[in-house]
Design a protein around this motif. Structure first.
Motif, PDB file in Angstrom:
ATOM      1  N   PRO A 269       0.805  -1.234   0.000  1.00 61.74           N
ATOM      2  CA  PRO A 269       0.000   0.000   0.000  1.00 61.74           C
ATOM      3  C   PRO A 269       0.832   1.275   0.000  1.00 61.74           C
ATOM      4  O   PRO A 269       0.301   2.352  -0.218  1.00 61.74           O
ATOM      5  CB  PRO A 269      -0.813  -0.099   1.292  1.00 61.74           C
ATOM      6  N   VAL A 270       2.127   1.168   0.237  1.00 62.13           N
ATOM      7  CA  VAL A 270       2.975   2.339   0.174  1.00 62.13           C
ATOM      8  C   VAL A 270       2.921   2.952  -1.240  1.00 62.13           C
ATOM      9  O   VAL A 270       3.064   4.158  -1.423  1.00 62.13           O
ATOM     10  CB  VAL A 270       4.406   1.926   0.600  1.00 62.13           C
ATOM     11  N   HIS A 272       0.253   3.027  -3.078  1.00 57.50           N
ATOM     12  CA  HIS A 272      -1.093   3.537  -3.375  1.00 57.50           C
ATOM     13  C   HIS A 272      -1.037   5.058  -3.281  1.00 57.50           C
ATOM     14  O   HIS A 272      -0.946   5.614  -2.197  1.00 57.50           O
ATOM     15  CB  HIS A 272      -2.098   2.959  -2.374  1.00 57.50           C
ATOM     16  N   HIS A 305       1.509   9.258   6.895  1.00 53.52           N
ATOM     17  CA  HIS A 305       0.309   8.628   7.458  1.00 53.52           C
ATOM     18  C   HIS A 305       0.664   7.884   8.732  1.00 53.52           C
ATOM     19  O   HIS A 305       1.786   7.375   8.879  1.00 53.52           O
ATOM     20  CB  HIS A 305      -0.263   7.590   6.488  1.00 53.52           C
ATOM     21  N   SER A 307       0.278   4.407  10.920  1.00 52.87           N
ATOM     22  CA  SER A 307       0.417   3.067  10.340  1.00 52.87           C
ATOM     23  C   SER A 307      -0.935   2.472   9.940  1.00 52.87           C
ATOM     24  O   SER A 307      -1.050   1.791   8.928  1.00 52.87           O
ATOM     25  CB  SER A 307       1.147   2.138  11.306  1.00 52.87           C
ATOM     26  N   LYS A 310      -2.466   2.518   6.318  1.00 44.81           N
ATOM     27  CA  LYS A 310      -1.988   1.634   5.256  1.00 44.81           C
ATOM     28  C   LYS A 310      -2.196   0.160   5.630  1.00 44.81           C
ATOM     29  O   LYS A 310      -1.663  -0.734   4.965  1.00 44.81           O
ATOM     30  CB  LYS A 310      -0.497   1.893   5.004  1.00 44.81           C
ATOM     31  N   THR A 317      -6.718   1.385   1.369  1.00 45.65           N
ATOM     32  CA  THR A 317      -5.777   2.179   2.155  1.00 45.65           C
ATOM     33  C   THR A 317      -5.821   3.639   1.717  1.00 45.65           C
ATOM     34  O   THR A 317      -6.315   3.962   0.636  1.00 45.65           O
ATOM     35  CB  THR A 317      -4.342   1.658   1.980  1.00 45.65           C
ATOM     36  N   GLU A 318      -5.287   4.515   2.578  1.00 47.92           N
ATOM     37  CA  GLU A 318      -5.203   5.924   2.212  1.00 47.92           C
ATOM     38  C   GLU A 318      -4.030   6.125   1.252  1.00 47.92           C
ATOM     39  O   GLU A 318      -3.096   5.329   1.214  1.00 47.92           O
ATOM     40  CB  GLU A 318      -5.055   6.785   3.470  1.00 47.92           C
ATOM     41  N   THR A 319      -4.089   7.210   0.491  1.00 49.55           N
ATOM     42  CA  THR A 319      -3.098   7.420  -0.562  1.00 49.55           C
ATOM     43  C   THR A 319      -1.913   8.242  -0.066  1.00 49.55           C
ATOM     44  O   THR A 319      -2.054   9.065   0.840  1.00 49.55           O
ATOM     45  CB  THR A 319      -3.716   8.155  -1.761  1.00 49.55           C
ATOM     46  N   ASN A 395       5.244   5.366   5.991  1.00 50.30           N
ATOM     47  CA  ASN A 395       4.763   4.819   4.722  1.00 50.30           C
ATOM     48  C   ASN A 395       5.752   5.171   3.620  1.00 50.30           C
ATOM     49  O   ASN A 395       5.457   5.919   2.703  1.00 50.30           O
ATOM     50  CB  ASN A 395       3.360   5.346   4.409  1.00 50.30           C
TER      51      ASN A 395
END
Lengths: 419, 324
Positions: A269-270, A272, A305, A307, A310, A317-319, A395
């Protein structure tokens, strides 16, 4: 107290002091070393001195998102990346859309910040894209440019009015090209995203959005900066628009210079990001855009972010990526890989972004300018270790890597903030 | 190999989770299909009871609704003598704001041995497999538009049973390939089985843009696409394809791509017609074909139970060996 930094090599291409071996700092400004009277002396031991980097896009998270980062943590991270000036994005909580919020950011930066923080504010109230914000009051409060923080305008007509109003006040705007119809998706619409079954984002989202932005910039004459290009087509459109004489500049994020859609294969997700990583051909076009001058600036788009943001399946997950802390190392990496010459990336993070504020005063090493500079050892690599990471956002995709260059000193307005 | 394809295998290439058919070797798929066949009685029905998973707890985690898949996983687990817990997450913790990660940690603490996961987000089972304590197996029962590997395996089992080794066959997939996890997994599975000719048939709005990369030929005309194929796989058409303006109507889809007896004649004589179900009569398939001798749709359902038994038995056995 004045300072003499000697036995260095000044690297400020195009500047009057390029290749000089000493510099004086007095009362916050660069001065002629011969005119200093009994200064403190710093032996640079042959290291390089460059102008402090300027980042036109970072999320410092205050106010309201302190669980993701603070102006204190993120400006220190910035300084560790060689950055001395940060343009703070307005999508905080609440968003920056009032003079009071602008002043809050400035006061916090003054109190706990490590580098120069230039606030931006929303073009529209609440960033909702419906009503204009009090642009004149925002600029009075200390905003250097206005932005929409990658939130859509309610309509093309509202965008038109916002740009026209900004133009009448002489305000520069930052736009994030995206057609709302095609927005969304967490992966480029290519074979990787398709294979992983992720919601896709077509390059058309950027290209159609950019088309609208360019028409409205032309119609209003506003001075505009287009942020975070990701596609080869967009680079072509900007090149054509600049040739037509449009008053525009643009930037690309570090992540889009370093990575492509293939970074998603492990669903980490890193990777994303709000604007997806695209193809190798796009990445090459972005690099060539910097080399031929179509793209003016490189931004970190640093987005720290907590943890938990993500800790979910990739699409949920958040961007965003936390990356500011290794900015100089990553520029040196691109140079070391023979992809982007350091002179060009340096210009894209110093002289070029400085022009956006229309008040030259930093972005170069020259007598009389604000003493913002970075001393680094180009022969010594830095091991990127998560336990030494200052940013509140872990992240980051570069933990465990050894990247070229080690920063040994950073000065902001003549004051050493990092050693 | 990366991501789900890499995570599901041990360093020796044994199956410890089933997340995707991508990257599965012909040998491994064949082993899975042979195991599945061993669970079929001489009448072709799955055996009623085997003790392989006695004392094991299988948790069905369905974040997205499903009747058939969930039921066949239930039956498969019961026939292997496992204890089965089925959680309909939509109505439990997720709606109370609990994150997937916390739900998972709680279930782990309840000593589950195997999770069967269906989720609307592509990659969710991978996320779970990546995060659970070692020795809990994860089986993907469908994630977003990513993968539905047990469906692909039961399709391969059905194909092998009726038409033999896929390495000698032409297979056409008809309909909404773009939004179909069934199609993606079947394509990867067929490639793993060295199938030399995989085709996708549908209008441009329902085919992904990069089929070449998957080793698939795209056809917009069904007469061209079906020419000489041995296997026809129809996909279910969702109503939302019309409301999102990807298709004008079900009627037009049937007129262009619906499987009729006339169209069946383009394929090789004796070709089989498959469908993951539930079928829409008069949309993807005519009544005559659906009820005709070339349709093997109900056989797929039966094979689905055997395949799921095989996958559960194999992944749990790998996990056990990893512990000891």
């Amino acid at each position: 107290m004045s300072l003499l930094i000697e036995h260095i090599k000044i690297h400020s291409p195009g500047g009057p002091l390029n290749n000089q071996t000493a510099i004086g700092i007095d009362q916050g400004l660069f001065v002629d070393p011969n005119r200093l009277q009994s200064p403190d002396r710093l032996d640079g031991k042959g290291q390089r001195l460059i102008p402090g980097l300027i980042d036109l896009r970072a999320h410092l998270r205050e106010p309201g998102l302190e669980h993701k980062g603070t102006i204190g943590s993120e400006t220190l991270a910035a300084v560790r990346g060689g950055i001395t000036t940060v343009l703070a994005m307005p999508n905080t909580d609440p968003v920056i859309d009032s003079p009071a919020a602008v002043r809050l950011v400035l006061e916090r930066a003054e109190k706990i910040g490590f580098c120069r923080v230039l606030p931006t504010a929303m073009l529209t109230l609440g960033g909702k894209g419906l009503q204009l914000s009090e642009m004149a009051a925002l600029v009075d409060a200390g905003c250097v440019v206005l932005a929409q923080g990658s939130r859509p305008f309610g309509s093309q007509k509202i965008e038109y009015h916002a740009l026209k109003y900004a133009k009448s006040l002489g305000v520069t705007v930052i736009l994030d090209p995206e057609a709302p119809d095609f927005a969304g998706g967490c992966a480029h619409a290519g074979y990787v995203g398709t294979g992983l079954g992720l919601p896709l984002n077509s390059p058309l989202s950027e290209v159609l959005g950019l088309g609208t932005d360019l028409e409205l910039i032309e119609a209003t004459g506003v001075r505009a900066h287009l942020s975070r290009l990701t596609t080869a087509t967009a680079v072509d459109r900007i090149r054509e628009a600049k040739a037509r004489g449009l008053p525009i500049s643009c930037d690309v994020s570090l992540a889009h210079l370093l990575y492509t859609e293939t970074a998603l294969v492990n669903l980490d997700p890193v990777f994303h990001l709000e604007r997806p990583l695209r193809t190798e051909a796009d990445r090459k076009a972005l690099i060539n855009g910097l080399i031929d001058g179509t793209i003016d600036a490189i931004v970190t788009d640093h987005t720290p972010h907590e943890s938990g943001a993500k800790l979910a399946p990739f699409p949920e997950t958040e961007t965003g990526m936390s990356i500011i802390e290794a900015t100089l190392n990553l520029l040196l990496t691109l140079d070391q890989n023979d992809e982007l010459p350091f002179d060009i990336s340096l210009q894209a993070m110093t002289g070029n972004p400085a022009k956006l504020f229309q008040k030259p005063g930093f972005g170069q090493i020259a007598f009389g300018l604000s003493a913002d500079c970075v001393l680094y050892d180009s022969t010594k690599p830095t091991h990127i270790d998560s336990s030494h990471w200052i940013s509140a956002g872990h992240n980051s995709p570069i933990f465990g890597q050894e990247l070229p260059g080690t920063i040994t000193g950073v000065w902001v307005a003549g004051k050493q903030v990092q050693n | 190999m990366h991501g789900p394809a890499a995570l599901q295998l041990t360093s020796e290439g044994r199956l410890k989770h089933l997340l995707t058919t991508e990257g599965l070797s012909k040998a491994l798929i064949t082993e899975l299909l042979n195991t599945a066949e061993s669970f079929l009685s001489s009448q072709g029905q799955p055996v009623k009871k085997a003790p392989l998973l006695r004392g094991k707890t299988v948790v069905n985690l369905f974040f997205e609704n499903s009747t058939r898949t969930r039921t066949t996983f239930d039956i498969a687990a019961h026939r292997l003598s496992a204890d089965v817990v089925t959680l309909d997450i939509r109505t439990s913790s997720a709606s109370k704001g609990e994150t997937l990660f916390d739900t998972l940690k709680n279930l782990e603490a309840m000593q589950a041995d195997l999770f069967v996961v269906r989720h609307s987000a592509g990659g969710a089972p991978f996320f779970i497999a990546n995060r659970v304590t070692p020795n809990i197996a994860v089986i993907n029962a469908g994630d977003g538009t990513h993968a539905h590997p047990t469906q692909a395996l039961l399709d391969l089992m059905t194909i092998r049973k009726h038409k033999g080794d896929p390495a000698n066959l032409s297979v056409a997939i008809v309909g909404d390939v773009k939004h179909s996890r069934v199609a993606r997994s079947l394509i990867h599975g067929l490639r793993g089985m060295k199938c030399p000719d995989i085709r996708a048939i549908g209008p441009g709005t329902l085919l992904p843009g990069d089929l070449d990369h998957l080793g698939v030929r795209a056809f917009h005309r069904i007469d061209h696409g079906l020419a000489g194929v041995d296997v026809i796989v129809l996909l279910r058409l969702q109503k939302e394809r019309m409301t999102s303006a990807l298709l004008p109507s079900e009627r037009e889809f049937f007129n262009l791509y619906g499987m009729t007896e006339d169209r069946l004649k383009y394929s090789r004589p004796g070709a089989i017609v498959m469908h993951p179900g539930p079928i829409n009569r008069g949309v993807e398939i005519s009544n005559e074909v659906a009820d005709g001798p070339q349709a093997v749709i109900l056989d797929q359902v039966t094979n689905g139970i055997a395949v799921r038994m095989a996958v559960m038995a194999m992944t749990i056995s790998t996990q056990q060996d990893l512990v000891s």
